[in-house]
Scaffold this motif. Structure first.
Motif, PDB file in Angstrom:
ATOM      1  N   ARG A 298      55.535 -65.342 -48.307  1.00  0.00           N
ATOM      2  CA  ARG A 298      55.310 -65.223 -49.779  1.00  0.00           C
ATOM      3  C   ARG A 298      53.743 -65.211 -50.170  1.00  0.00           C
ATOM      4  O   ARG A 298      53.495 -64.764 -51.211  1.00  0.00           O
ATOM      5  N   ARG A 299      53.227 -66.235 -49.444  1.00  0.00           N
ATOM      6  CA  ARG A 299      51.652 -65.679 -49.563  1.00  0.00           C
ATOM      7  C   ARG A 299      50.596 -64.830 -48.531  1.00  0.00           C
ATOM      8  O   ARG A 299      51.316 -65.344 -47.349  1.00  0.00           O
ATOM      9  N   LEU A 300      50.624 -63.328 -49.180  1.00  0.00           N
ATOM     10  CA  LEU A 300      50.418 -62.489 -47.915  1.00  0.00           C
ATOM     11  C   LEU A 300      48.546 -62.161 -47.539  1.00  0.00           C
ATOM     12  O   LEU A 300      47.838 -62.848 -48.233  1.00  0.00           O
ATOM     13  N   THR A 301      48.153 -62.599 -47.117  1.00  0.00           N
ATOM     14  CA  THR A 301      47.017 -62.837 -45.745  1.00  0.00           C
ATOM     15  C   THR A 301      46.535 -61.034 -45.218  1.00  0.00           C
ATOM     16  O   THR A 301      47.194 -60.299 -45.530  1.00  0.00           O
ATOM     17  N   LEU A 302      45.445 -61.361 -45.379  1.00  0.00           N
ATOM     18  CA  LEU A 302      44.742 -59.479 -44.638  1.00  0.00           C
ATOM     19  C   LEU A 302      45.509 -59.881 -43.617  1.00  0.00           C
ATOM     20  O   LEU A 302      46.283 -58.380 -43.122  1.00  0.00           O
ATOM     21  N   GLY A 303      46.036 -60.703 -42.372  1.00  0.00           N
ATOM     22  CA  GLY A 303      46.597 -60.285 -41.453  1.00  0.00           C
ATOM     23  C   GLY A 303      47.699 -59.769 -41.798  1.00  0.00           C
ATOM     24  O   GLY A 303      48.237 -58.858 -40.809  1.00  0.00           O
ATOM     25  N   HIS A 304      48.854 -60.850 -42.231  1.00  0.00           N
ATOM     26  CA  HIS A 304      50.020 -59.484 -42.913  1.00  0.00           C
ATOM     27  C   HIS A 304      49.868 -58.040 -42.484  1.00  0.00           C
ATOM     28  O   HIS A 304      51.057 -57.503 -42.119  1.00  0.00           O
ATOM     29  N   CYS A 305      49.583 -57.584 -43.281  1.00  0.00           N
ATOM     30  CA  CYS A 305      49.189 -56.601 -44.507  1.00  0.00           C
ATOM     31  C   CYS A 305      48.926 -55.369 -42.812  1.00  0.00           C
ATOM     32  O   CYS A 305      49.200 -54.002 -43.171  1.00  0.00           O
ATOM     33  N   ALA A 306      47.950 -56.008 -42.075  1.00  0.00           N
ATOM     34  CA  ALA A 306      47.076 -55.570 -41.101  1.00  0.00           C
ATOM     35  C   ALA A 306      48.577 -55.108 -40.040  1.00  0.00           C
ATOM     36  O   ALA A 306      48.472 -54.320 -39.073  1.00  0.00           O
ATOM     37  N   ALA A 307      49.295 -56.165 -39.898  1.00  0.00           N
ATOM     38  CA  ALA A 307      50.271 -56.202 -39.230  1.00  0.00           C
ATOM     39  C   ALA A 307      51.124 -55.410 -39.614  1.00  0.00           C
ATOM     40  O   ALA A 307      52.413 -54.808 -39.085  1.00  0.00           O
ATOM     41  N   LEU A 308      51.204 -55.135 -41.137  1.00  0.00           N
ATOM     42  CA  LEU A 308      53.139 -54.350 -41.491  1.00  0.00           C
ATOM     43  C   LEU A 308      52.344 -52.416 -41.627  1.00  0.00           C
ATOM     44  O   LEU A 308      53.339 -51.795 -40.939  1.00  0.00           O
ATOM     45  N   GLY A 309      50.877 -52.435 -41.025  1.00  0.00           N
ATOM     46  CA  GLY A 309      50.354 -50.850 -41.461  1.00  0.00           C
ATOM     47  C   GLY A 309      51.566 -50.210 -40.036  1.00  0.00           C
ATOM     48  O   GLY A 309      52.127 -49.206 -39.578  1.00  0.00           O
ATOM     49  N   PRO A 310      50.875 -51.195 -39.022  1.00  0.00           N
ATOM     50  CA  PRO A 310      52.043 -50.027 -37.219  1.00  0.00           C
ATOM     51  C   PRO A 310      53.465 -50.299 -37.417  1.00  0.00           C
ATOM     52  O   PRO A 310      53.579 -49.569 -36.921  1.00  0.00           O
ATOM     53  N   ALA A 311      54.039 -51.400 -38.757  1.00  0.00           N
ATOM     54  CA  ALA A 311      55.115 -51.211 -37.392  1.00  0.00           C
ATOM     55  C   ALA A 311      55.909 -50.494 -38.831  1.00  0.00           C
ATOM     56  O   ALA A 311      57.087 -50.025 -38.522  1.00  0.00           O
ATOM     57  N   MET A 312      55.394 -50.582 -40.001  1.00  0.00           N
ATOM     58  CA  MET A 312      55.654 -49.505 -40.394  1.00  0.00           C
ATOM     59  C   MET A 312      55.791 -48.045 -39.860  1.00  0.00           C
ATOM     60  O   MET A 312      56.605 -47.168 -39.884  1.00  0.00           O
ATOM     61  N   ALA A 313      54.607 -47.406 -39.555  1.00  0.00           N
ATOM     62  CA  ALA A 313      54.266 -46.636 -38.639  1.00  0.00           C
ATOM     63  C   ALA A 313      55.551 -46.251 -37.408  1.00  0.00           C
ATOM     64  O   ALA A 313      56.236 -44.884 -37.965  1.00  0.00           O
ATOM     65  N   GLY A 314      55.537 -47.365 -36.891  1.00  0.00           N
ATOM     66  CA  GLY A 314      56.999 -46.987 -36.082  1.00  0.00           C
ATOM     67  C   GLY A 314      57.841 -46.872 -36.637  1.00  0.00           C
ATOM     68  O   GLY A 314      58.817 -46.417 -35.472  1.00  0.00           O
ATOM     69  N   MET A 315      58.408 -47.284 -37.666  1.00  0.00           N
ATOM     70  CA  MET A 315      59.270 -47.633 -38.068  1.00  0.00           C
ATOM     71  C   MET A 315      59.543 -46.174 -38.026  1.00  0.00           C
ATOM     72  O   MET A 315      60.968 -45.336 -37.391  1.00  0.00           O
ATOM     73  N   HIS A 316      58.591 -45.808 -38.410  1.00  0.00           N
ATOM     74  CA  HIS A 316      58.950 -44.153 -39.441  1.00  0.00           C
ATOM     75  C   HIS A 316      58.726 -42.676 -37.955  1.00  0.00           C
ATOM     76  O   HIS A 316      59.843 -41.979 -38.079  1.00  0.00           O
ATOM     77  N   LEU A 317      58.311 -43.578 -37.084  1.00  0.00           N
ATOM     78  CA  LEU A 317      58.782 -42.600 -35.825  1.00  0.00           C
ATOM     79  C   LEU A 317      59.872 -42.439 -35.321  1.00  0.00           C
ATOM     80  O   LEU A 317      60.448 -41.717 -34.411  1.00  0.00           O
TER      81      LEU A 317
END
Length: 326
Positions: free
Chosen positions: A111-130
């Motif tokens: 519920r409390r999003l940190t910089l680390g959570h947003c940094a981890a989301l990016g590659p996970a989302m790209a991996g999902m797209h690939l």
């Protein structure tokens, strides 16, 4: 997730008997979300999620959603896997609704999003797209630009019950989006609802960094611009509770994504417009739910004005620089 349809003990036991997953030990409704009825199902062999698909989810789309999850899991993405019954079928009926059981993923949404959570989301989302690139089916996004005006027209007469002037604002913005919406950006399979409650995290034991442990709830997944998924996440992940925009979170998310799947100059330039569209999509669906959720439903209504304010932020941008990138 939510609960609209109650399941009796007798109906549940008969349904679970159609699977080879053991005996029911516990069963509990899940309140988060807005579309389907979801339950945490605990048997003597493990934990599962049982979903009853309500009227917003089209029955003809369910084979696509379930097949996509199996495809993504088979290509390395941590996501729920549909459980097949003793007869080999994953899609069944319960309480007059289409229903399915999927595997339970470890981890927690935050519920409390940190910089680390947003940094981890990016590659996970790209991996999902690939991972979705090889999936052989397509599904049009019925909640993209062509679907927004019909959704608005259904509620135009009541929109000003939320705030005066809302109907006129939406009408004008829809006209701009319909005129300017891009047509030639890279497309693929997108999640289309990648909110923080649909992403699970676990801390890495060695580094203590948060890592994405799973992505759930693919029931809006469709074929659309890959950058539109990013725009949805800019709205869902990069605003603070006071609705100020955090460019550092956006930069970390986007840079993490680009390390796995590079973005074209056209995709980057389109981000402000796509983010306006993504904000409009959730403004309209939240407006509908705000005005039409049945009294007593076990569901958390979400304020449409959050996305009104986010949309107005994106309207003031002229390029992707505000998102922390050059």
């Amino acid at each position: 997730m939510a609960v609209y349809t109650e399941v009796s003990e007798e109906e549940l036991e008969a349904f679970v008997a159609e699977y080879d997953i053991g005996e029911v030990m516990a069963f509990k409704g899940i309140a988060e979300g807005v579309s389907n009825s979801n339950f945490l199902l605990q048997t003597d062999r493990g934990a599962y999620i049982l979903t009853l698909y309500e009227t917003r989810t089209k029955a003809e789309d369910l084979p696509f959603f379930l097949g996509l999850m199996e495809h993504l899991a088979g290509h390395g993405l941590a996501c729920p896997i549909p459980v097949h019954g003793r007869d080999g079928l994953a899609l069944r009926q319960l309480c007059g609704r289409p229903a399915a059981v999927v595997s339970f993923l470890k981890g927690m949404s935050v519920r409390r999003l940190t910089l680390g959570h947003c940094a981890a989301l990016g590659p996970a989302m790209a991996g999902m797209h690939l991972a979705g690139a090889g999936f052989g089916q397509r599904r049009a996004n019925d909640l993209s630009v062509s679907g927004w005006r019909p959704l608005f027209e259904a509620e135009r007469g009541r929109a000003d019950e939320v705030i005066p002037g809302l109907a006129a604002f939406i009408d004008a913005e829809l006209g701009a989006l319909e005129r300017e919406w891009p047509t030639a950006l890279p497309q693929g399979l997108i999640h289309a609802d990648l909110f923080p409650d649909n992403v699970f995290f676990l801390a890495d034991r060695a580094t203590r960094e948060e890592k994405v442990s799973g992505i759930i709830d693919f029931y809006f997944a469709c074929t659309d611009f890959l950058a539109y998924d990013i725009a949805i996440c800019l709205n869902a992940w990069c605003f603070e509770p006071d609705l100020s925009f955090n460019a550092t979170k956006a930069r970390l998310m986007l840079n993490g994504y680009r390390k796995v799947r590079p973005l074209s100059p056209e995709e980057l330039e389109a981000l402000p417009l796509l983010a306006r569209g993504a904000a409009m999509r959730f403004l309209l669906t939240r407006l509908y739910d705000w005005l039409n959720t049945p009294a007593g439903a076990f569901v958390s209504r979400k304020d449409p004005m959050e996305y009104f304010r986010k949309l107005k932020f994106h309207q003031g941008l002229t390029g992707p620089g505000a998102y922390g990138i050059e």
